[in-house]
Design an enzyme around this catalytic site. Structure first.
Site, mmCIF file in Angstrom:
data_model
loop_
_atom_site.group_PDB
_atom_site.id
_atom_site.type_symbol
_atom_site.label_atom_id
_atom_site.label_comp_id
_atom_site.label_asym_id
_atom_site.label_seq_id
_atom_site.Cartn_x
_atom_site.Cartn_y
_atom_site.Cartn_z
ATOM 1 N N ASP A 112 0.885 -1.224 0.071
ATOM 2 C CA ASP A 112 0.000 0.122 -0.174
ATOM 3 C C ASP A 112 0.918 1.374 0.029
ATOM 4 O OD1 ASP A 112 -2.308 -1.622 0.204
ATOM 5 O OD2 ASP A 112 -1.955 -1.735 2.434
ATOM 6 N N LYS A 151 1.987 2.137 -5.094
ATOM 7 C CA LYS A 151 2.664 1.645 -6.508
ATOM 8 C C LYS A 151 1.795 1.899 -7.777
ATOM 9 C CE LYS A 151 3.003 -2.466 -4.529
ATOM 10 N NZ LYS A 151 2.522 -2.180 -2.931
ATOM 11 N N GLY A 206 -4.157 -4.668 -4.290
ATOM 12 C CA GLY A 206 -5.256 -3.877 -4.556
ATOM 13 C C GLY A 206 -4.472 -2.274 -5.096
ATOM 14 N N HIS A 207 -4.364 -2.334 -6.146
ATOM 15 C CA HIS A 207 -3.669 -1.003 -6.925
ATOM 16 C C HIS A 207 -4.763 -0.170 -7.251
ATOM 17 C CE1 HIS A 207 0.150 -3.405 -7.565
ATOM 18 N NE2 HIS A 207 0.007 -3.185 -6.379
ATOM 19 N N GLN A 222 1.995 -6.082 -3.231
ATOM 20 C CA GLN A 222 2.629 -6.085 -1.657
ATOM 21 C C GLN A 222 3.753 -5.350 -1.628
ATOM 22 O OE1 GLN A 222 1.508 -9.733 -2.973
ATOM 23 N NE2 GLN A 222 -0.670 -8.830 -2.703
HETATM 24 P P1 IMP Z 1 -2.625 -12.844 1.965
HETATM 25 O O1 IMP Z 1 -1.644 -12.325 0.972
HETATM 26 O O2 IMP Z 1 -3.958 -12.615 1.643
HETATM 27 O O3 IMP Z 1 -2.227 -14.461 2.151
HETATM 28 O O4 IMP Z 1 -2.319 -12.117 3.330
HETATM 29 C C1 IMP Z 1 -1.013 -12.025 3.884
HETATM 30 C C2 IMP Z 1 -0.744 -10.903 4.551
HETATM 31 O O5 IMP Z 1 -0.522 -10.022 3.608
HETATM 32 C C3 IMP Z 1 -1.941 -10.136 5.409
HETATM 33 O O6 IMP Z 1 -1.281 -9.411 6.431
HETATM 34 C C4 IMP Z 1 -2.390 -9.387 4.547
HETATM 35 O O7 IMP Z 1 -3.068 -8.058 4.929
HETATM 36 C C5 IMP Z 1 -1.166 -8.670 3.776
HETATM 37 N N1 IMP Z 1 -1.412 -8.294 2.450
HETATM 38 C C6 IMP Z 1 -1.760 -9.140 1.176
HETATM 39 N N2 IMP Z 1 -1.883 -8.298 0.087
HETATM 40 C C7 IMP Z 1 -1.725 -7.013 0.506
HETATM 41 C C8 IMP Z 1 -1.536 -5.850 -0.225
HETATM 42 O O8 IMP Z 1 -1.662 -5.716 -1.504
HETATM 43 N N3 IMP Z 1 -1.470 -4.687 0.719
HETATM 44 C C9 IMP Z 1 -1.102 -4.857 1.861
HETATM 45 N N4 IMP Z 1 -1.177 -6.137 2.561
HETATM 46 C C10 IMP Z 1 -1.466 -6.937 1.839
#
Ligand code: IMP
Length: 415
Positions: free
Chosen positions: A13, A16, A40-41, A219
């Protein structure tokens, strides 16, 4: 020819999407190499807002070929939804513009069920990411090539039946409705089929012919499966190493762009030494609209952690920094920045004077108050890498260039 990579330097977040979108106008190809619909872009283009989860950000600008690489996990249902969403916003998505690797793994409704059941303590996005990568590593996953060769539905049935039995014996939550899931995924699989192909060959072809390629990380570095705050991480390689395995082709990146938010946020559980679970954190959340683009969850907020960032710079070899959300720091009397930790692992802060003036939308360094410039200089000096861009607001126009991105001449394009 220029190859760029954009990566989140913190916990995701960082902003990007905007930089990817700006750069992708000049690109022939945009590649996603890890993750799935957990990203989530948010891209704002000509006043319109687009939130993308799976499809690379280059799709909005129009010209580039977009690739979902072999390192990604792909939920066919989300893929179809996203194509429809873009179509409704006037963005046509064709197989000429979007290629999905046949070697990427499928995220199934069973994976989403497992994510809910197994990963509660991590606070995941619930998109089935961990279980899909788990199956990949266990060598029980289903690759998209199964959709192309016609074996997908049989493979899906086997996979679902296996987990149904495990679920009945081990998990408390009722299993998914298999008939319904089968119908939905069969429909989505048909729709995704024309987009599936050999992404390694395609990327290699673009590299050989000297085209401009942008790799779009999802991420952030501290959510990396190896380098992040394990086990509170995502299940892919979010740092630069992931680009080589997840794209499958060696690419020399001229610019390795680290996106750094001017403070720190994190979604989900896990350590966060500079977190401000207080009035300061609430102010940052409000000013920065810090709510997850995928799940809508409030993000945890805190001071900038330079000690942590330094490690991110070692891991990724950044040679260019884009600083985002500086405008959200207006109005604090003093700003703290972590420069080290003590023996107990608590952050040691340097205090810097704040600035009352709003700076949103600034396009020139001279428009920034002196204390704001001091804050930026402090970060730059500590990290030892030039801050080339400073984003001052959500729109593409809200940007200050300190150092031009050489090869692509982005600045001259007047974006
Ligand atoms: P997962 O990727 O859904 O397995 O989540 C694992 C961890 O990564 C959790 O803490 C999510 O909140 C975090 N996470 C996954 N995708 C994002 C993102 O795009 N932005 C911020 N945190 C993320």
């Amino acid at each position: 020819m220029a190859n760029y990579i954009v990566l989140g330097a913190q916990w995701g977040d960082e902003g990007k999407g905007k930089i990817v979108d700006m750069l992708s106008e000049k690109m022939d190809m945009v590649v996603r190499f890890q993750g799935g619909a957990n990203a989530g872009h948010t891209v704002i283009c000509n006043g319109k807002e687009y939130v993308l989860h799976l499809i690379p950000g280059g799709i909005v600008s129009g010209k580039a070929v977009n690739v979902i690489g072999n390192g990604c996990v792909v939920d066919p249902l989300t893929f179809v939804e996203e194509i429809e969403y873009l179509r409704n916003l006037g963005v046509e998505v064709t197989p000429e513009k979007l290629l999905v690797s046949s070697q990427a793994h499928v995220v199934t409704p069973v994976h989403k069920y497992l994510d809910r059941v197994l990963n509660k303590k991590i606070g995941t996005t619930g998109r089935g990411i961990g279980p899909a990568y788990g199956d990949k590593v266990h060598r029980t996953g289903i690759r998209l090539e199964a959709i192309s060769d016609g074996s997908f539905l049989e493979r899906f049935r086997e996979h679902a039946e296996t987990y149904k039995q495990i679920s009945a014996q081990v998990y408390k939550e009722p299993f998914i409705n298999l008939k319904e899931a089968m119908e939905q995924i069969a429909h989505a699989a048909e729709r995704i089929k024309p987009y599936i192909g050999d992404s390694v060959e395609k990327i290699a072809e673009f590299v050989r012919s000297g085209k401009n390629i942008l790799y779009e990380g999802a991420q952030g570095t501290f959510l990396d499966i190896d380098h992040g705050t394990y086990p509170f991480v995502t299940s892919s390689s979010t740092s630069i190493g992931g680009a080589f395995t997840g794209g499958g082709v060696f690419v020399h990146f001229d610019k390795r762009i680290g996106i750094v938010k001017a403070y720190t946020t994190r979604v989900g559980e896990g350590p966060f030494p500079t977190e401000q679970d207080n009035e300061i954190g609430r102010r940052l959340r409000e000013k920065g609209h810090e709510f997850g683009a995928t799940t809508g969850r409030p993000r945890r907020c805190g001071w900038l952690d330079l000690k942590m960032l330094k490690r991110s710079f070692i891991i990724n070899g950044f040679n260019y920094v884009s600083l985002s959300k500086i405008s959200c720091l207006s109005g604090f009397d003093t700003l703290k920045v972590a420069v080290d930790y003590n023996a107990a692992g608590e952050p040691l802060y340097e205090e810097l004077p704040g600035w009352p003036e709003e700076v949103e939308g600034a396009t020139d360094l001279q428009q920034l108050p002196e204390n704001c410039r001091r804050y930026i200089d402090f970060i730059e000096d500590y990290l030892g890498v030039p801050i080339g861009m400073i984003s001052t607001g959500p729109d593409r126009k809200h940007i200050i260039y300190k150092e031009q991105l050489s090869n692509l001449d982005v600045m001259a394009s007047g974006t």
